[in-house]
Design a protein around this motif. Structure first.
Motif, PDB file in Angstrom:
ATOM      1  N   HIS A   5       0.594  -1.622   0.142  1.00 26.79           N
ATOM      2  CA  HIS A   5       0.019   0.407  -0.352  1.00 26.79           C
ATOM      3  C   HIS A   5       1.015   1.297  -0.124  1.00 26.79           C
ATOM      4  O   HIS A   5       0.510   1.780  -0.554  1.00 26.79           O
ATOM      5  CB  HIS A   5      -0.999   0.150   1.194  1.00 26.79           C
ATOM      6  N   ARG A   6       1.813   1.437   0.621  1.00 27.34           N
ATOM      7  CA  ARG A   6       3.255   2.198   0.310  1.00 27.34           C
ATOM      8  C   ARG A   6       3.425   2.355  -0.793  1.00 27.34           C
ATOM      9  O   ARG A   6       3.841   4.068  -0.993  1.00 27.34           O
ATOM     10  CB  ARG A   6       4.134   2.111   1.836  1.00 27.34           C
ATOM     11  N   ALA A   7       3.811   1.878  -1.388  1.00 28.31           N
ATOM     12  CA  ALA A   7       4.650   2.135  -2.601  1.00 28.31           C
ATOM     13  C   ALA A   7       3.203   2.166  -3.564  1.00 28.31           C
ATOM     14  O   ALA A   7       3.845   2.689  -4.333  1.00 28.31           O
ATOM     15  CB  ALA A   7       5.216   0.164  -3.341  1.00 28.31           C
ATOM     16  N   THR A   8       2.255   2.334  -3.343  1.00 31.46           N
ATOM     17  CA  THR A   8       0.644   2.809  -3.986  1.00 31.46           C
ATOM     18  C   THR A   8       1.381   3.776  -3.908  1.00 31.46           C
ATOM     19  O   THR A   8       0.874   4.763  -5.102  1.00 31.46           O
ATOM     20  CB  THR A   8      -0.019   1.746  -4.442  1.00 31.46           C
ATOM     21  N   ILE A   9       1.370   4.865  -2.995  1.00 30.53           N
ATOM     22  CA  ILE A   9       1.246   6.426  -3.174  1.00 30.53           C
ATOM     23  C   ILE A   9       2.154   7.120  -3.407  1.00 30.53           C
ATOM     24  O   ILE A   9       3.015   6.483  -2.776  1.00 30.53           O
ATOM     25  CB  ILE A   9       0.808   6.247  -0.538  1.00 30.53           C
ATOM     26  N   PRO A  10       1.962   7.959  -4.034  1.00 27.90           N
ATOM     27  CA  PRO A  10       2.413   8.616  -5.195  1.00 27.90           C
ATOM     28  C   PRO A  10       3.240   9.318  -3.740  1.00 27.90           C
ATOM     29  O   PRO A  10       3.062   9.891  -2.734  1.00 27.90           O
ATOM     30  CB  PRO A  10       2.088   9.831  -5.712  1.00 27.90           C
ATOM     31  N   VAL A  11       4.806   9.543  -3.867  1.00 32.79           N
ATOM     32  CA  VAL A  11       5.595  10.864  -2.699  1.00 32.79           C
ATOM     33  C   VAL A  11       5.481  11.953  -3.018  1.00 32.79           C
ATOM     34  O   VAL A  11       6.150  12.236  -4.157  1.00 32.79           O
ATOM     35  CB  VAL A  11       7.651  10.372  -2.822  1.00 32.79           C
ATOM     36  N   ARG A  12       5.178  12.630  -1.791  1.00 39.00           N
ATOM     37  CA  ARG A  12       4.869  14.368  -1.898  1.00 39.00           C
ATOM     38  C   ARG A  12       5.575  14.641  -1.779  1.00 39.00           C
ATOM     39  O   ARG A  12       6.636  14.752  -0.720  1.00 39.00           O
ATOM     40  CB  ARG A  12       2.910  14.168  -0.482  1.00 39.00           C
ATOM     41  N   GLN A  13       5.580  16.261  -2.216  1.00 33.09           N
ATOM     42  CA  GLN A  13       6.998  17.145  -1.944  1.00 33.09           C
ATOM     43  C   GLN A  13       6.472  18.241  -0.513  1.00 33.09           C
ATOM     44  O   GLN A  13       5.046  18.625  -0.771  1.00 33.09           O
ATOM     45  CB  GLN A  13       7.605  18.218  -3.619  1.00 33.09           C
ATOM     46  N   LEU A  14       8.317  18.354   0.394  1.00 34.38           N
ATOM     47  CA  LEU A  14       7.398  19.354   1.598  1.00 34.38           C
ATOM     48  C   LEU A  14       7.081  20.710   1.139  1.00 34.38           C
ATOM     49  O   LEU A  14       7.553  21.177   0.615  1.00 34.38           O
ATOM     50  CB  LEU A  14       8.533  18.621   2.382  1.00 34.38           C
ATOM     51  N   LEU A  44       9.717  11.504   9.298  1.00 38.82           N
ATOM     52  CA  LEU A  44      10.229  11.031   8.353  1.00 38.82           C
ATOM     53  C   LEU A  44      11.272  10.251   7.917  1.00 38.82           C
ATOM     54  O   LEU A  44      11.098   9.793   6.592  1.00 38.82           O
ATOM     55  CB  LEU A  44      10.838  12.240   8.675  1.00 38.82           C
ATOM     56  N   ARG A  45      11.823   9.616   9.059  1.00 43.83           N
ATOM     57  CA  ARG A  45      13.219   8.738   8.085  1.00 43.83           C
ATOM     58  C   ARG A  45      12.545   7.691   7.642  1.00 43.83           C
ATOM     59  O   ARG A  45      12.996   6.614   6.502  1.00 43.83           O
ATOM     60  CB  ARG A  45      14.061   8.597   9.406  1.00 43.83           C
ATOM     61  N   SER A  46      11.643   7.174   8.612  1.00 41.51           N
ATOM     62  CA  SER A  46      10.645   5.858   7.954  1.00 41.51           C
ATOM     63  C   SER A  46       9.944   5.966   7.063  1.00 41.51           C
ATOM     64  O   SER A  46       9.420   4.863   6.352  1.00 41.51           O
ATOM     65  CB  SER A  46       9.559   5.692   9.209  1.00 41.51           C
ATOM     66  N   TYR A  47       9.361   7.200   6.326  1.00 41.33           N
ATOM     67  CA  TYR A  47       8.676   7.248   5.554  1.00 41.33           C
ATOM     68  C   TYR A  47       9.777   7.398   4.240  1.00 41.33           C
ATOM     69  O   TYR A  47       9.269   7.020   3.236  1.00 41.33           O
ATOM     70  CB  TYR A  47       8.061   8.873   5.482  1.00 41.33           C
ATOM     71  N   LEU A  48      10.994   7.808   4.117  1.00 38.20           N
ATOM     72  CA  LEU A  48      11.630   7.980   3.090  1.00 38.20           C
ATOM     73  C   LEU A  48      12.694   6.313   2.378  1.00 38.20           C
ATOM     74  O   LEU A  48      13.518   6.397   1.697  1.00 38.20           O
ATOM     75  CB  LEU A  48      12.501   9.035   3.546  1.00 38.20           C
ATOM     76  N   ARG A  49      12.456   5.542   3.602  1.00 36.64           N
ATOM     77  CA  ARG A  49      12.436   4.227   3.627  1.00 36.64           C
ATOM     78  C   ARG A  49      11.863   3.900   2.323  1.00 36.64           C
ATOM     79  O   ARG A  49      11.211   4.014   1.944  1.00 36.64           O
ATOM     80  CB  ARG A  49      12.815   3.609   5.127  1.00 36.64           C
ATOM     81  N   ASP A  50      12.614   2.621   1.974  1.00 34.60           N
ATOM     82  CA  ASP A  50      11.589   1.903   0.098  1.00 34.60           C
ATOM     83  C   ASP A  50      11.090   1.069   1.104  1.00 34.60           C
ATOM     84  O   ASP A  50      11.556   0.242   2.172  1.00 34.60           O
ATOM     85  CB  ASP A  50      13.119   1.030  -0.102  1.00 34.60           C
ATOM     86  N   PRO A  51       9.971   1.167   0.569  1.00 35.99           N
ATOM     87  CA  PRO A  51       8.689  -0.023   0.644  1.00 35.99           C
ATOM     88  C   PRO A  51       9.347  -1.405   0.841  1.00 35.99           C
ATOM     89  O   PRO A  51       8.484  -2.458   1.725  1.00 35.99           O
ATOM     90  CB  PRO A  51       7.542   0.605   0.077  1.00 35.99           C
TER      91      PRO A  51
END
Length: 265
Positions: A5-14, A44-51
């Motif tokens: 599910h995390r892989a399908t969510i696009p990464v948004r710019q802060l 933020l570190r856990s969010y930036l890790r590879d899913p």
């Protein structure tokens, strides 16, 4: 939230962006970015890790997506760092306080360049180190210096401590009666033998005019041979011996006892 599910969510710019500093490191930049955007650094570190591998370090692609920068350029800015003193590349360590110099030697060179050694002024004296015999400038405004460096000071202190810890050399003492050297015994020993102590005691009584309770007789002379078995006797200074062994002493005692008993009967 699962990894798929995390892989399908696009990464948004802060919303709030910061300028990356050269050689800052990835972790330090992520912590500054999270603080500026009112986020927890762990989140933020856990969010930036590879899913696919959530236990690894944050990926450069996701960090570049949240900052709106190119991943290669961001990696070059954050990871490349050179020493300001010698220009050599420095290893990147994830800490908030950036290092500008690669080693302690470069830090000392920078300090000496910023704080040069003062030249000789009026009142300074050239002294000689008593430890290494080298000359050094003794500034008048900082008081008296006895040694040229901290190494010579430590060596001199160590030498003094070893000298204090060493046992004192025993002084040669002489007998007060016969002036013979005293090689053993306590420090307050004044005479070499009991005969010398006795003669000194009797001389003190005579000098004071005291009566003598016993008749002063000459010291007993040790015979050369044992009177029982005829074996030679060893010479002894402190106490004379009349027999060579305990068995001869008992034989002599029994013979004298028989003589006394025969005289009394």
């Amino acid at each position: 939230m699962t990894s798929t599910h995390r892989a399908t969510i696009p990464v948004r710019q802060l919303p709030i962006q910061l300028r990356p500093q050269a050689g800052e490191g990835r972790i330090a930049f992520i912590e500054r970015l999270a603080t500026a955007n009112f986020l927890k650094p762990n989140y933020l570190r856990s969010y930036l890790r590879d899913p696919d591998s959530p236990k690894t370090t944050p990926s450069w692609e996701r960090l570049a997506a949240v900052t709106g920068r190119d991943a290669a350029i961001l990696m070059e800015i954050l990871e490349r760092k050179h020493c300001v003193e010698c220009g050599e590349p420095m290893p990147i360590k994830n800490h908030l306080t950036p290092r500008r110099r690669c080693s302690q030697a470069c830090r000392q060179k920078s300090y000496r360049r910023r704080h040069p050694k003062p030249s000789r002024r009026s009142g300074d004296v050239i002294a000689v180190c008593p430890q290494c015999s080298s000359q050094f400038v003794q500034p008048a405004q900082h008081g008296q210096r006895r040694y040229c460096s901290a190494t010579c000071t430590k060596d001199a202190l160590r030498t003094r401590w070893q000298r204090k810890a060493a046992p004192p050399t025993p002084a040669v003492r002489a007998c007060r009666s016969c002036e013979a050297p005293i090689s053993s015994g306590p420090a307050h020993k004044l005479y070499c033998s009991k005969e010398c102590s006795y003669w000194a005691y009797m001389n003190r009584r005579r000098d004071r005019g005291l009566p003598r309770s016993v008749v002063i007789a000459p010291p007993r002379q040790q015979p050369a041979d044992c009177p029982v078995c005829g074996n030679p006797l060893p010479e002894r200074r402190s106490q004379s011996r009349l027999t060579c062994s305990a068995s001869c002493r008992m034989k002599r005692y029994r013979a004298r006892r028989k003589e006394r008993l025969g005289m009394t009967t």
